[in-house]
Scaffold this motif. Structure first.
Motif, PDB file in Angstrom:
ATOM      1  N   PHE A  52       0.843  -1.198   0.000  1.00  0.00           N
ATOM      2  CA  PHE A  52       0.000   0.000   0.000  1.00  0.00           C
ATOM      3  C   PHE A  52       0.876   1.244   0.000  1.00  0.00           C
ATOM      4  N   LEU A  53       0.330   2.323  -0.551  1.00  0.00           N
ATOM      5  CA  LEU A  53       0.990   3.618  -0.555  1.00  0.00           C
ATOM      6  C   LEU A  53       0.005   4.629   0.009  1.00  0.00           C
ATOM      7  N   SER A  54       0.203   4.968   1.307  1.00  0.00           N
ATOM      8  CA  SER A  54      -0.720   5.863   2.030  1.00  0.00           C
ATOM      9  C   SER A  54      -2.160   5.380   1.936  1.00  0.00           C
ATOM     10  N   GLY A  55      -2.357   4.075   2.047  1.00  0.00           N
ATOM     11  CA  GLY A  55      -3.706   3.520   2.049  1.00  0.00           C
ATOM     12  C   GLY A  55      -4.250   3.188   0.675  1.00  0.00           C
ATOM     13  N   TRP A  56      -3.479   3.420  -0.383  1.00  0.00           N
ATOM     14  CA  TRP A  56      -3.908   3.112  -1.748  1.00  0.00           C
ATOM     15  C   TRP A  56      -3.168   1.871  -2.223  1.00  0.00           C
ATOM     16  N   ASN A  57      -3.896   0.907  -2.789  1.00  0.00           N
ATOM     17  CA  ASN A  57      -3.226  -0.284  -3.303  1.00  0.00           C
ATOM     18  C   ASN A  57      -2.817  -0.091  -4.758  1.00  0.00           C
ATOM     19  N   ARG A  58      -2.168  -1.081  -5.324  1.00  0.00           N
ATOM     20  CA  ARG A  58      -1.600  -0.953  -6.663  1.00  0.00           C
ATOM     21  C   ARG A  58      -2.665  -0.698  -7.722  1.00  0.00           C
ATOM     22  N   GLU A  59      -3.754  -1.462  -7.693  1.00  0.00           N
ATOM     23  CA  GLU A  59      -4.788  -1.312  -8.715  1.00  0.00           C
ATOM     24  C   GLU A  59      -5.455   0.057  -8.647  1.00  0.00           C
ATOM     25  N   GLY A 186       2.691  19.133 -13.249  1.00  0.00           N
ATOM     26  CA  GLY A 186       1.428  18.497 -13.590  1.00  0.00           C
ATOM     27  C   GLY A 186       1.439  16.992 -13.410  1.00  0.00           C
ATOM     28  N   ASN A 187       2.612  16.384 -13.527  1.00  0.00           N
ATOM     29  CA  ASN A 187       2.711  14.931 -13.367  1.00  0.00           C
ATOM     30  C   ASN A 187       2.373  14.471 -11.956  1.00  0.00           C
ATOM     31  N   TYR A 188       2.470  15.381 -10.980  1.00  0.00           N
ATOM     32  CA  TYR A 188       2.132  15.016  -9.608  1.00  0.00           C
ATOM     33  C   TYR A 188       0.650  14.695  -9.464  1.00  0.00           C
ATOM     34  N   GLY A 189      -0.171  15.176 -10.391  1.00  0.00           N
ATOM     35  CA  GLY A 189      -1.607  14.942 -10.301  1.00  0.00           C
ATOM     36  C   GLY A 189      -2.022  13.517 -10.597  1.00  0.00           C
ATOM     37  N   ARG A 190      -1.092  12.709 -11.088  1.00  0.00           N
ATOM     38  CA  ARG A 190      -1.443  11.335 -11.429  1.00  0.00           C
ATOM     39  C   ARG A 190      -1.296  10.390 -10.240  1.00  0.00           C
ATOM     40  N   TYR A 191      -0.876  10.925  -9.090  1.00  0.00           N
ATOM     41  CA  TYR A 191      -0.717  10.108  -7.891  1.00  0.00           C
ATOM     42  C   TYR A 191      -1.589  10.667  -6.764  1.00  0.00           C
ATOM     43  N   PRO A 192      -1.940   9.855  -5.772  1.00  0.00           N
ATOM     44  CA  PRO A 192      -2.741  10.344  -4.642  1.00  0.00           C
ATOM     45  C   PRO A 192      -2.046  11.487  -3.913  1.00  0.00           C
ATOM     46  N   VAL A 193      -2.777  12.563  -3.654  1.00  0.00           N
ATOM     47  CA  VAL A 193      -2.160  13.746  -3.059  1.00  0.00           C
ATOM     48  C   VAL A 193      -1.765  13.527  -1.603  1.00  0.00           C
ATOM     49  N   ASP A 194      -2.367  12.547  -0.942  1.00  0.00           N
ATOM     50  CA  ASP A 194      -2.037  12.356   0.469  1.00  0.00           C
ATOM     51  C   ASP A 194      -0.688  11.669   0.676  1.00  0.00           C
ATOM     52  N   ILE A 195       0.032  11.381  -0.408  1.00  0.00           N
ATOM     53  CA  ILE A 195       1.393  10.863  -0.247  1.00  0.00           C
ATOM     54  C   ILE A 195       2.394  12.013  -0.171  1.00  0.00           C
ATOM     55  N   ILE A 200       2.543  20.812  -0.401  1.00  0.00           N
ATOM     56  CA  ILE A 200       2.421  20.392  -1.794  1.00  0.00           C
ATOM     57  C   ILE A 200       0.983  20.017  -2.100  1.00  0.00           C
ATOM     58  N   ARG A 201       0.336  19.355  -1.126  1.00  0.00           N
ATOM     59  CA  ARG A 201      -1.063  18.967  -1.311  1.00  0.00           C
ATOM     60  C   ARG A 201      -1.946  20.197  -1.496  1.00  0.00           C
ATOM     61  N   ALA A 211      -4.326  18.081  -9.103  1.00  0.00           N
ATOM     62  CA  ALA A 211      -4.946  16.934  -8.436  1.00  0.00           C
ATOM     63  C   ALA A 211      -6.363  16.696  -8.941  1.00  0.00           C
ATOM     64  N   PHE A 212      -6.998  17.750  -9.486  1.00  0.00           N
ATOM     65  CA  PHE A 212      -8.351  17.609 -10.025  1.00  0.00           C
ATOM     66  C   PHE A 212      -8.336  16.970 -11.406  1.00  0.00           C
ATOM     67  N   VAL A 213      -7.155  16.723 -11.952  1.00  0.00           N
ATOM     68  CA  VAL A 213      -7.061  16.068 -13.253  1.00  0.00           C
ATOM     69  C   VAL A 213      -7.014  14.555 -13.087  1.00  0.00           C
ATOM     70  N   GLY A 214      -6.474  14.095 -11.969  1.00  0.00           N
ATOM     71  CA  GLY A 214      -6.309  12.662 -11.778  1.00  0.00           C
ATOM     72  C   GLY A 214      -6.961  12.103 -10.536  1.00  0.00           C
ATOM     73  N   VAL A 215      -6.338  12.327  -9.392  1.00  0.00           N
ATOM     74  CA  VAL A 215      -6.737  11.597  -8.185  1.00  0.00           C
ATOM     75  C   VAL A 215      -8.133  11.958  -7.691  1.00  0.00           C
ATOM     76  N   TYR A 216      -8.513  13.233  -7.673  1.00  0.00           N
ATOM     77  CA  TYR A 216      -9.810  13.610  -7.111  1.00  0.00           C
ATOM     78  C   TYR A 216     -10.984  13.044  -7.903  1.00  0.00           C
ATOM     79  N   PRO A 217     -11.052  13.258  -9.224  1.00  0.00           N
ATOM     80  CA  PRO A 217     -12.185  12.672  -9.952  1.00  0.00           C
ATOM     81  C   PRO A 217     -12.143  11.146  -9.978  1.00  0.00           C
ATOM     82  N   ALA A 218     -10.928  10.578 -10.037  1.00  0.00           N
ATOM     83  CA  ALA A 218     -10.821   9.123 -10.039  1.00  0.00           C
ATOM     84  C   ALA A 218     -11.326   8.532  -8.730  1.00  0.00           C
ATOM     85  N   ALA A 219     -11.175   9.297  -7.627  1.00  0.00           N
ATOM     86  CA  ALA A 219     -11.620   8.817  -6.309  1.00  0.00           C
ATOM     87  C   ALA A 219     -13.120   8.547  -6.285  1.00  0.00           C
ATOM     88  N   TYR A 220     -13.872   9.296  -7.095  1.00  0.00           N
ATOM     89  CA  TYR A 220     -15.327   9.060  -7.158  1.00  0.00           C
ATOM     90  C   TYR A 220     -15.622   7.656  -7.667  1.00  0.00           C
TER      91      TYR A 220
END
Length: 261
Positions: A52-59, A186-195, A200-201, A211-220
């Motif tokens: 896990f990475l800050s509570g996020w698994n690989r998939e 911008g590449n930082y947006g492809r990973y969970p911000v809580d890491i 930075i977050r 973060a609204f390009v990747g992790v936030y909408p994907a979280a839905y």
């Protein structure tokens, strides 16, 4: 409808040009796919050393990466204005653009589009499908519309930031290294911000909201309910940033006085 018609005319001419050099087009597509594969391999290597990475698994992180690729592909297809300063201000090509009865930004976007980058949408969808299947995610009928709105919101955020940066050229014709640096941020947006560190977050959420390009909408779609508030802010942030960027552009155009000699 006039602008829609102009768009399809530009697109038709662009496709004619690209199909004339089929091998070059194919090489560009393959290089983009290779670049995306390298980023995916990096994620797999990281999870070869941890579960896990800050509570996020690989998939889940692979799913976030796949989602990120979709709005990013739309951005790179239609908003290639990284060389605006050099090409249109320093070399004076903006003079040509301003003589036409179409909004200057629209013309430049059409002239610089790279439709082959849309293959990134397919890649992103395939990655999301693989990760979503592994996670056993269920999709409701309305999630398709939510997905489209959030993707457009993410693309508008990217576009708004880079249009605003390009507009600096109206006040300064000196070359700048801000564009490459911003692409890297911008590449930082492809990973969970809580890491990341909270500073930075905060930057990735409210100042440069990648973060609204990747992790936030994907979280839905990952059913991360604690992130729903941010997920549904994605189209709002996209609309705000694209409107601000167009306003900055319009003010900048009025400051433009020609290339001179």
């Amino acid at each position: 409808m006039f602008y829609v018609s102009i768009f399809f005319q530009y697109a038709a001419q662009y496709l004619k040009t690209r199909l004339t050099y089929r091998v070059d087009t194919l090489v560009e597509i393959l290089s983009d796919l290779l670049f995306q594969a390298v980023n995916l391999i990096f994620i797999l290597v990281v999870f070869g050393h941890t579960t896990f990475l800050s509570g996020w698994n690989r998939e889940e992180i692979i799913f976030i990466y796949g989602f990120f690729l979709v709005p990013y592909a739309i951005f790179t297809s239609f908003f290639n204005i990284w060389d605006f300063n050099d090409r249109y201000i320093v070399k004076g090509e903006l003079d040509r653009v301003l003589t036409r009865p179409i909004h200057s930004l629209f013309q430049i976007i059409m002239e610089r589009m790279e439709l082959e980058s849309l293959f990134g949408v397919v890649t992103g969808l395939v990655i999301m499908y693989y990760a979503g299947s592994s996670l056993g995610l269920s999709i409701a009928w309305y999630d398709v519309f939510v997905f489209i709105v959030m993707v457009l919101g993410g693309a508008f955020i990217y576009a708004g930031i880079f249009i605003s940066l390009a507009s600096i050229g109206f006040w300064s014709d000196s070359r700048t290294d801000i564009m490459p640096m911003m692409y890297n941020i911008g590449n930082y947006g492809r990973y969970p911000v809580d890491i990341y560190h909270r500073v930075i977050r905060y930057i990735l959420t409210w100042i440069l909201p990648f973060a609204f390009v990747g992790v936030y909408p994907a979280a839905y779609f990952l059913k991360r309910e604690e992130w729903y508030y941010y997920a549904f802010l994605t189209p709002v942030m996209g609309l705000i940033f694209i409107i601000i960027s167009i306003c900055i552009w319009n003010v900048g155009v009025k400051k433009y006085r020609g290339a001179g000699n």
